[in-house]
Design a protein around this motif. Structure first.
Motif, PDB file in Angstrom:
ATOM      1  N   ALA A   1       0.842  -1.193   0.000  1.00  0.00           N
ATOM      2  CA  ALA A   1       0.000   0.000   0.000  1.00  0.00           C
ATOM      3  C   ALA A   1       0.882   1.249   0.000  1.00  0.00           C
ATOM      4  O   ALA A   1       1.895   1.302   0.686  1.00  0.00           O
ATOM      5  N   GLU A   2       0.465   2.225  -0.778  1.00  0.00           N
ATOM      6  CA  GLU A   2       1.225   3.472  -0.859  1.00  0.00           C
ATOM      7  C   GLU A   2       0.762   4.443   0.218  1.00  0.00           C
ATOM      8  O   GLU A   2      -0.421   4.524   0.516  1.00  0.00           O
ATOM      9  N   PRO A   3       1.668   5.196   0.787  1.00  0.00           N
ATOM     10  CA  PRO A   3       1.264   6.207   1.769  1.00  0.00           C
ATOM     11  C   PRO A   3       0.396   7.276   1.109  1.00  0.00           C
ATOM     12  O   PRO A   3       0.502   7.539  -0.086  1.00  0.00           O
ATOM     13  N   ALA A   4      -0.455   7.883   1.895  1.00  0.00           N
ATOM     14  CA  ALA A   4      -1.372   8.902   1.380  1.00  0.00           C
ATOM     15  C   ALA A   4      -0.622  10.040   0.702  1.00  0.00           C
ATOM     16  O   ALA A   4      -1.129  10.629  -0.251  1.00  0.00           O
ATOM     17  N   ALA A   5       0.594  10.348   1.143  1.00  0.00           N
ATOM     18  CA  ALA A   5       1.365  11.448   0.561  1.00  0.00           C
ATOM     19  C   ALA A   5       1.705  11.189  -0.901  1.00  0.00           C
ATOM     20  O   ALA A   5       1.927  12.120  -1.667  1.00  0.00           O
ATOM     21  N   ASP A   6       1.722   9.926  -1.312  1.00  0.00           N
ATOM     22  CA  ASP A   6       2.042   9.582  -2.697  1.00  0.00           C
ATOM     23  C   ASP A   6       0.805   9.526  -3.595  1.00  0.00           C
ATOM     24  O   ASP A   6       0.907   9.205  -4.773  1.00  0.00           O
ATOM     25  N   ALA A   7      -0.360   9.836  -3.053  1.00  0.00           N
ATOM     26  CA  ALA A   7      -1.600   9.713  -3.811  1.00  0.00           C
ATOM     27  C   ALA A   7      -1.602  10.602  -5.057  1.00  0.00           C
ATOM     28  O   ALA A   7      -2.038  10.167  -6.126  1.00  0.00           O
ATOM     29  N   LEU A   8      -1.127  11.822  -4.948  1.00  0.00           N
ATOM     30  CA  LEU A   8      -1.122  12.726  -6.099  1.00  0.00           C
ATOM     31  C   LEU A   8      -0.203  12.209  -7.195  1.00  0.00           C
ATOM     32  O   LEU A   8      -0.568  12.200  -8.370  1.00  0.00           O
ATOM     33  N   ALA A   9       0.977  11.735  -6.832  1.00  0.00           N
ATOM     34  CA  ALA A   9       1.906  11.180  -7.816  1.00  0.00           C
ATOM     35  C   ALA A   9       1.283   9.964  -8.488  1.00  0.00           C
ATOM     36  O   ALA A   9       1.421   9.776  -9.697  1.00  0.00           O
ATOM     37  N   ARG A  10       0.599   9.142  -7.721  1.00  0.00           N
ATOM     38  CA  ARG A  10      -0.065   7.949  -8.274  1.00  0.00           C
ATOM     39  C   ARG A  10      -1.162   8.366  -9.246  1.00  0.00           C
ATOM     40  O   ARG A  10      -1.302   7.792 -10.316  1.00  0.00           O
ATOM     41  N   LEU A  11      -1.944   9.368  -8.894  1.00  0.00           N
ATOM     42  CA  LEU A  11      -3.004   9.862  -9.766  1.00  0.00           C
ATOM     43  C   LEU A  11      -2.422  10.393 -11.077  1.00  0.00           C
ATOM     44  O   LEU A  11      -2.928  10.093 -12.158  1.00  0.00           O
ATOM     45  N   GLU A  12      -1.345  11.160 -10.989  1.00  0.00           N
ATOM     46  CA  GLU A  12      -0.698  11.693 -12.189  1.00  0.00           C
ATOM     47  C   GLU A  12      -0.187  10.560 -13.071  1.00  0.00           C
ATOM     48  O   GLU A  12      -0.301  10.608 -14.295  1.00  0.00           O
ATOM     49  N   SER A  13       0.364   9.532 -12.468  1.00  0.00           N
ATOM     50  CA  SER A  13       0.846   8.370 -13.207  1.00  0.00           C
ATOM     51  C   SER A  13      -0.309   7.676 -13.922  1.00  0.00           C
ATOM     52  O   SER A  13      -0.199   7.304 -15.094  1.00  0.00           O
ATOM     53  N   LEU A  14      -1.417   7.515 -13.228  1.00  0.00           N
ATOM     54  CA  LEU A  14      -2.591   6.879 -13.841  1.00  0.00           C
ATOM     55  C   LEU A  14      -3.134   7.713 -14.999  1.00  0.00           C
ATOM     56  O   LEU A  14      -3.529   7.168 -16.037  1.00  0.00           O
ATOM     57  N   GLU A  15      -3.137   9.023 -14.831  1.00  0.00           N
ATOM     58  CA  GLU A  15      -3.609   9.901 -15.899  1.00  0.00           C
ATOM     59  C   GLU A  15      -2.724   9.770 -17.138  1.00  0.00           C
ATOM     60  O   GLU A  15      -3.222   9.759 -18.269  1.00  0.00           O
ATOM     61  N   ARG A  16      -1.404   9.650 -16.942  1.00  0.00           N
ATOM     62  CA  ARG A  16      -0.499   9.458 -18.079  1.00  0.00           C
ATOM     63  C   ARG A  16      -0.792   8.125 -18.767  1.00  0.00           C
ATOM     64  O   ARG A  16      -0.797   8.036 -19.991  1.00  0.00           O
ATOM     65  N   ARG A  17      -1.018   7.081 -17.978  1.00  0.00           N
ATOM     66  CA  ARG A  17      -1.320   5.764 -18.552  1.00  0.00           C
ATOM     67  C   ARG A  17      -2.607   5.794 -19.365  1.00  0.00           C
ATOM     68  O   ARG A  17      -2.688   5.214 -20.437  1.00  0.00           O
ATOM     69  N   VAL A  18      -3.617   6.472 -18.837  1.00  0.00           N
ATOM     70  CA  VAL A  18      -4.887   6.591 -19.559  1.00  0.00           C
ATOM     71  C   VAL A  18      -4.662   7.317 -20.881  1.00  0.00           C
ATOM     72  O   VAL A  18      -5.196   6.912 -21.920  1.00  0.00           O
ATOM     73  N   ALA A  19      -3.870   8.359 -20.865  1.00  0.00           N
ATOM     74  CA  ALA A  19      -3.588   9.102 -22.102  1.00  0.00           C
ATOM     75  C   ALA A  19      -2.895   8.206 -23.125  1.00  0.00           C
ATOM     76  O   ALA A  19      -3.222   8.241 -24.321  1.00  0.00           O
ATOM     77  N   VAL A  20      -1.963   7.386 -22.682  1.00  0.00           N
ATOM     78  CA  VAL A  20      -1.276   6.456 -23.580  1.00  0.00           C
ATOM     79  C   VAL A  20      -2.267   5.464 -24.154  1.00  0.00           C
ATOM     80  O   VAL A  20      -2.265   5.180 -25.363  1.00  0.00           O
ATOM     81  N   LEU A  21      -3.122   4.921 -23.314  1.00  0.00           N
ATOM     82  CA  LEU A  21      -4.110   3.940 -23.778  1.00  0.00           C
ATOM     83  C   LEU A  21      -5.109   4.578 -24.745  1.00  0.00           C
ATOM     84  O   LEU A  21      -5.476   3.965 -25.757  1.00  0.00           O
ATOM     85  N   GLU A  22      -5.547   5.796 -24.445  1.00  0.00           N
ATOM     86  CA  GLU A  22      -6.463   6.485 -25.341  1.00  0.00           C
ATOM     87  C   GLU A  22      -5.816   6.726 -26.699  1.00  0.00           C
ATOM     88  O   GLU A  22      -6.457   6.573 -27.739  1.00  0.00           O
ATOM     89  N   ALA A  23      -4.552   7.103 -26.709  1.00  0.00           N
ATOM     90  CA  ALA A  23      -3.842   7.321 -27.969  1.00  0.00           C
ATOM     91  C   ALA A  23      -3.731   6.020 -28.751  1.00  0.00           C
ATOM     92  O   ALA A  23      -3.909   6.003 -29.974  1.00  0.00           O
ATOM     93  N   GLU A  24      -3.453   4.935 -28.067  1.00  0.00           N
ATOM     94  CA  GLU A  24      -3.350   3.635 -28.732  1.00  0.00           C
ATOM     95  C   GLU A  24      -4.701   3.214 -29.301  1.00  0.00           C
ATOM     96  O   GLU A  24      -4.787   2.725 -30.432  1.00  0.00           O
ATOM     97  N   LEU A  25      -5.774   3.422 -28.561  1.00  0.00           N
ATOM     98  CA  LEU A  25      -7.114   3.085 -29.052  1.00  0.00           C
ATOM     99  C   LEU A  25      -7.481   3.936 -30.258  1.00  0.00           C
ATOM    100  O   LEU A  25      -8.054   3.427 -31.232  1.00  0.00           O
ATOM    101  N   ALA A  26      -7.166   5.215 -30.207  1.00  0.00           N
ATOM    102  CA  ALA A  26      -7.445   6.099 -31.340  1.00  0.00           C
ATOM    103  C   ALA A  26      -6.699   5.655 -32.584  1.00  0.00           C
ATOM    104  O   ALA A  26      -7.226   5.675 -33.698  1.00  0.00           O
TER     105      ALA A  26
END
Length: 107
Positions: free
Chosen positions: A77-102
């Motif tokens: 489990a990640e500490p709460a302080a890393d939540a923003l970094a994790r969210l940013e990482s997930l957003e980048r992954r979603v962008a990559v997946l969206e580009a691949e789907l497009a």
């Protein structure tokens, strides 16, 4: 538990979702060359990569770790302080997946 990286299992899991190794690598923040090394048992996955693989494949991190080899760490489990970094990482992954789907969509 697999003793070695179970490439057939990972490829089947990707195929079930219509995804490629390139998408898996991008979602985990790896180069395709790094992923190829993991597939050949020449590179271990980090806990972060295990978590990313689990997320994109829709399975538990423990299942990914089992199929990636016995010395692959399961993420903790990640500490709460890393939540923003994790969210940013997930957003980048979603962008990559969206580009691949497009790219894959006709027209």
């Amino acid at each position: 538990m697999a003793l070695f990286f179970d490439a057939a299992w990972f490829d089947a899991a990707l195929a079930e979702r219509g995804l490629s190794r390139a998408v898996l690598a991008a979602a985990a923040g790896m180069s395709e060359a790094e992923l190829a090394l993991a597939y050949k048992d020449q590179r271990e996955l980090s806990a972060r990569e295990v978590a990313a693989f689990a997320e994109i494949l829709g399975v538990s991190a423990a299942e990914v770790a089992d199929h990636a080899g016995i010395s692959t760490p399961a993420p903790r489990a990640e500490p709460a302080a890393d939540a923003l970094a994790r969210l940013e990482s997930l957003e980048r992954r979603v962008a990559v997946l969206e580009a691949e789907l497009a790219r894959l969509r006709p027209g």
